[in-house]
Design an enzyme around this catalytic site. Structure first.
Site, PDB file in Angstrom:
ATOM      1  N   ASP A   1       0.869  -1.164   0.000  1.00 24.68           N
ATOM      2  CA  ASP A   1       0.000   0.000   0.000  1.00 24.68           C
ATOM      3  C   ASP A   1       0.917   1.229   0.000  1.00 24.68           C
ATOM      4  O   ASP A   1       2.132   1.111   0.106  1.00 24.68           O
ATOM      5  CB  ASP A   1      -0.945  -0.051   1.223  1.00 24.68           C
ATOM      6  CG  ASP A   1      -2.196   0.764   0.985  1.00 24.68           C
ATOM      7  OD1 ASP A   1      -3.233   0.473   1.598  1.00 24.68           O
ATOM      8  OD2 ASP A   1      -2.149   1.693   0.155  1.00 24.68           O
TER       9      ASP A   1
HETATM   10  C1  GLC Z   1      -4.271   4.138  -0.391  1.00 24.17           C
HETATM   11  C2  GLC Z   1      -5.175   2.991   0.023  1.00 24.17           C
HETATM   12  C3  GLC Z   1      -5.250   1.878  -0.981  1.00 24.17           C
HETATM   13  C4  GLC Z   1      -5.075   2.439  -2.382  1.00 24.17           C
HETATM   14  C5  GLC Z   1      -3.666   2.983  -2.482  1.00 24.17           C
HETATM   15  C6  GLC Z   1      -3.383   3.592  -3.860  1.00 24.17           C
HETATM   16  O1  GLC Z   1      -3.543   4.577   0.730  1.00 24.17           O
HETATM   17  O2  GLC Z   1      -4.956   2.409   1.300  1.00 24.17           O
HETATM   18  O3  GLC Z   1      -6.511   1.219  -0.796  1.00 24.17           O
HETATM   19  O4  GLC Z   1      -5.297   1.437  -3.352  1.00 24.17           O
HETATM   20  O5  GLC Z   1      -3.380   3.946  -1.476  1.00 24.17           O
HETATM   21  O6  GLC Z   1      -4.134   4.741  -4.049  1.00 24.17           O
END
Ligand code: GLC
Length: 733
Positions: A277
């Site tokens: 993430d």
């Molecule tokens: C965010 C979220 C995740 C998302 C990622 C990319 O922090 O936790 O669900 O897909 O970043 O945007």
């Protein structure tokens, strides 16, 4: 008690070691260490902000072959321009992978996933994901960071909006439907994208419902509640996974080899790619398991993380780690192979520009067909929570209707929190949709009354006056789109601001007239006050691009509501976590003092999982079983007669719950194990049948492997989890 365990027959889904594998091996052999690390690096192009803003020079890194994937970039034109940098300006011309959070639609926005799940229509949810993939792929996107499959039982946590609610069995099936919808049958097709099972795992268990907070659950709860939807995604051949930000019992998921390698790859046979993430590797330092980014990078690669999203840790630390002998070149090759494999599976090596096509883009984006499906999904996602005196549907003979509330003319808010490339200007508000639908037959007055979340009641008088003058009143209440989703948790989940008082004063002024409320919100709300003040409440969630029209259709009965809750609505925030699949405890609630209950609130929710009314009524006959006992490898048929006892046709979700009365571990009072959606004309009946086999009776035994234990089971079939009892049968040894 003899125990017979049904070994989980995990099919190891090793990729066909064919041409594709040979091609990857040949390419890998040509790559320098820096180029390999580039393939493990993902940077944002900042067309959307989905995490802490880190400025970065992604175009230069792409040109240098040090960034192999980009997210938050779309349109055929822009993705082609970036793709050209990689394909034509780097030494090996390895195509970029474009990722984006296509959470509930790309340009045509569908209801938030929690709302869509209330349709209990798996085929429709697959179709909605398919349309999202079609529009995203037309704009150069190869990969969506969806579905979010975190089981969630704490509506203070804002991200409940992105998932499928509190139930494991239903969550597994919705997860599979969404993966199938995104990935289709052929990833090289120009209308499919890689899906991403997230957030692995137990993110929904964040302590106190506060995002990113500690998760400390037992191995059993992990096995029974949080892991199954992720295993279901592997079974549906999901091609990427994203670990959760949180720790589980002291180990952050991003650094958990047990989760990312032993469970995901060795036990479940996942052959795809693991992306972190947003800056999650960097966060191993504040988590306190890494002293610096070097150690963080080492922990992540050892755990089994293939790609670093936005953190730049692999980008800056991995080369030195390999040269110092702390990370093996083999580990790098393994990760790069998995990244190259998903690029190859998309057909990007054959044609890196196959997804950048303006013609297809124009033809597919927000097409009338897509919008029609979005409206249908929105209509089916709505849940009629209460309807005293059959206030709804409104009578078409009304001469006037006062539409009152902070969301009466809202457009962008109807898209919810995470609408990606959606456009609020394409949304028709509830008021505008009612005006379009009713023309001059019914005079519509609109008064905001108050804001969503402030203390200003200066417009109450105007609202009350409008309520007095109109034949009927529609309150349009709820949350702003940014009050749920990531980093949007609430400590009190009642209606925010002055909305309860507005509803009470307007309802009082409209005494004796039809008064209904429609809610736009991203989580279950503790709306005991509203439920007391207003006889009819329609839960519309954040219904997406076509939400205004969908609400108008349901309010005036052209479509009957048919949604059922997938997450309990508490009476009070203090009841949380509250969910239907609860345990009995050793002192189940009773009038006796010393039993499990509150002094100041009932144990039951305000509205239960599986609850949802419609404009007719249904009666359920007794549950009938084909036998009173069943051999372990046999089956039992359960049947029930359901009758439409009202005056309108209606749809009903008939739900099958089972209870394992005595087992080697405590078991929930009931668990959803099946459902059937039926449509019945007034007065008509249907025989609804279910087949029960050992698969429905299995649970994680003492070793957390699937176990089926002989003993007594109870079969309950009803239109909501609030059903209390049913028929029993014995599973024979
Ligand atoms: C965010 C979220 C995740 C998302 C990622 C990319 O922090 O936790 O669900 O897909 O970043 O945007």
């Amino acid at each position: 008690m003899s125990k017979r365990s049904l070994k989980s027959h995990t099919k190891y889904s090793k990729p066909a070691a064919g041409k594709l594998e040979r091609k990857i091996k040949a390419l890998l052999a040509k790559m320098t260490l820096a180029e390999k690390i580039g393939q493990m690096t993902l940077f944002t192009a900042m067309w959307a902000e989905t995490g802490p803003t880190i400025d970065n020079n992604f175009m230069q890194y792409v040109r240098e072959g040090r960034c192999g994937s980009i997210f938050n970039a779309y349109t055929a034109d822009y993705t082609r321009s970036l793709q050209k940098l990689a394909v034509e300006e780097t030494r090996l011309g390895i195509p970029l992978l474009f990722g984006f959070d296509v959470i509930h639609g790309h340009r045509t926005i569908f209801p938030i996933p929690l709302g869509e799940a209330c349709s209990w229509d798996l085929a429709l949810m697959e179709k909605s994901a398919r349309i999202a993939a079609t529009e995203a792929a037309a704009e150069g996107i190869h990969w969506t960071f969806a579905p979010m499959v975190d089981v969630a039982r704490d509506p203070r946590w804002g991200r409940v909006a992105e998932g499928a609610g509190e139930d494991v069995w239903l969550g597994c099936r919705i997860a599979m439907a969404r993966v199938r919808g995104f990935q289709g049958k052929d990833l090289t097709a120009d209308n499919t994208v890689l899906a991403c099972a997230k957030h692995f795992a137990a993110y929904g268990g964040a302590e106190a419902g506060r995002d990113y907070n500690v998760v400390d659950v037992s191995e059993r709860t992990l096995a029974e509640v949080y892991l199954p939807p992720f295993k279901a995604c592997v079974d549906a051949n999901v091609r990427t996974f994203m670990p959760a930000f949180n720790e589980i019992a002291g180990i952050p998921c991003t650094a958990s080899r047990s989760l990312l390698t032993e469970t995901l790859r060795q036990k479940w046979g996942f052959s795809g790619m693991v992306v972190t993430d947003y800056t999650a590797i960097n966060e191993l330092v504040p988590h306190g398991v890494a002293g610096d980014l070097t150690q963080a990078g080492q922990l992540a690669i050892e755990a089994g993380v293939d790609m670093d999203m936005q953190g730049g840790v692999y980008f800056t630390q991995l080369e030195a780690l390999v040269n110092a002998g702390k990370v093996s070149p083999a580990a790098i090759d393994e990760a790069v192979t998995r990244v190259l494999r998903v690029k190859a599976e998309l057909g990007l090596f054959e044609d890196p520009y196959r997804y950048c096509c303006e013609k297809r883009e124009k033809r597919r984006i927000l097409s009338p067909g897509h919008k029609a499906v979005a409206q249908k999904v929105a209509e089916k996602s709505m849940v009629l929570l209460q309807n005293e005196g059959n206030v709804l549907p409104f009578n078409r003979n009304l001469r006037s209707l006062a539409v009152i509330g902070p969301l009466a003319e809202a457009q962008l808010e109807l898209l919810g929190n995470w609408y990606g490339a959606g456009d609020g200007r394409k949304v028709v508000s509830v008021t505008a949709a009612l005006r379009d639908k009713l023309g001059d037959k019914i005079q519509i007055t609109t008064v905001t009354g108050c804001e969503v979340d402030d203390e200003d009641d200066s417009q109450f008088k105007t609202a009350v006056a409008a309520a007095r003058q109109a034949d009927a009143v529609l309150l349009v209440l709820g949350e702003n789109g940014n009050m749920s989703g990531e980093a949007a948790c609430r400590v009190d989940i009642d209606l925010p601001g002055m909305q309860n008082r507005l509803a009470e004063e307007v309802a009082r002024a409209a005494q004796g007239k039809p008064v209904a409320a429609v809610l736009f919100n991203g989580r279950p709300l503790a709306i005991s006050r509203l439920a007391k003040a207003v006889p009819a409440i329609l839960e519309a969630w954040f219904p997406g691009t076509m939400g205004g029209q969908a609400v108008a259709e349901v309010l005036f009965g052209d479509t009957s509501p048919s949604g059922k809750l997938v997450m309990s609505f508490p009476r009070q925030t203090g009841q949380i976590p509250i969910y239907y699949a609860a345990k009995n405890t050793g002192r189940p609630i009773s009038p006796d003092k010393y039993t499990s209950k509150y002094l100041d609130c009932a144990n039951t929710p305000l509205f239960a999982f599986g609850h949802g009314l419609t404009y007719t009524t249904f009666s359920y006959g007794p549950v009938r079983l084909s036998a009173t006992s069943m051999p372990t490898h046999g089956k039992i048929r359960a049947a029930i007669k359901v009758t439409n006892t009202g005056s309108r046709a209606g749809e009903e979700v008939v739900q099958l719950y089972l209870r394992d009365l005595v087992a080697c571990v405590t078991r929930p009072l009931k668990e959803l194990k099946g459902f059937k959606k039926i449509k019945l004309k007034p007065g008509a009946s249907a025989e609804v049948k279910f087949t029960i086999t050992a698969a429905e009776l299995a649970f994680p035994g003492p070793d957390l492997e699937p176990l089926v234990e002989p003993g007594e089971f109870e079969v309950m079939i009803c239109g909501s989890s609030s059903v209390a009892s049913g028929q029993r049968f014995t599973l024979l040894p």
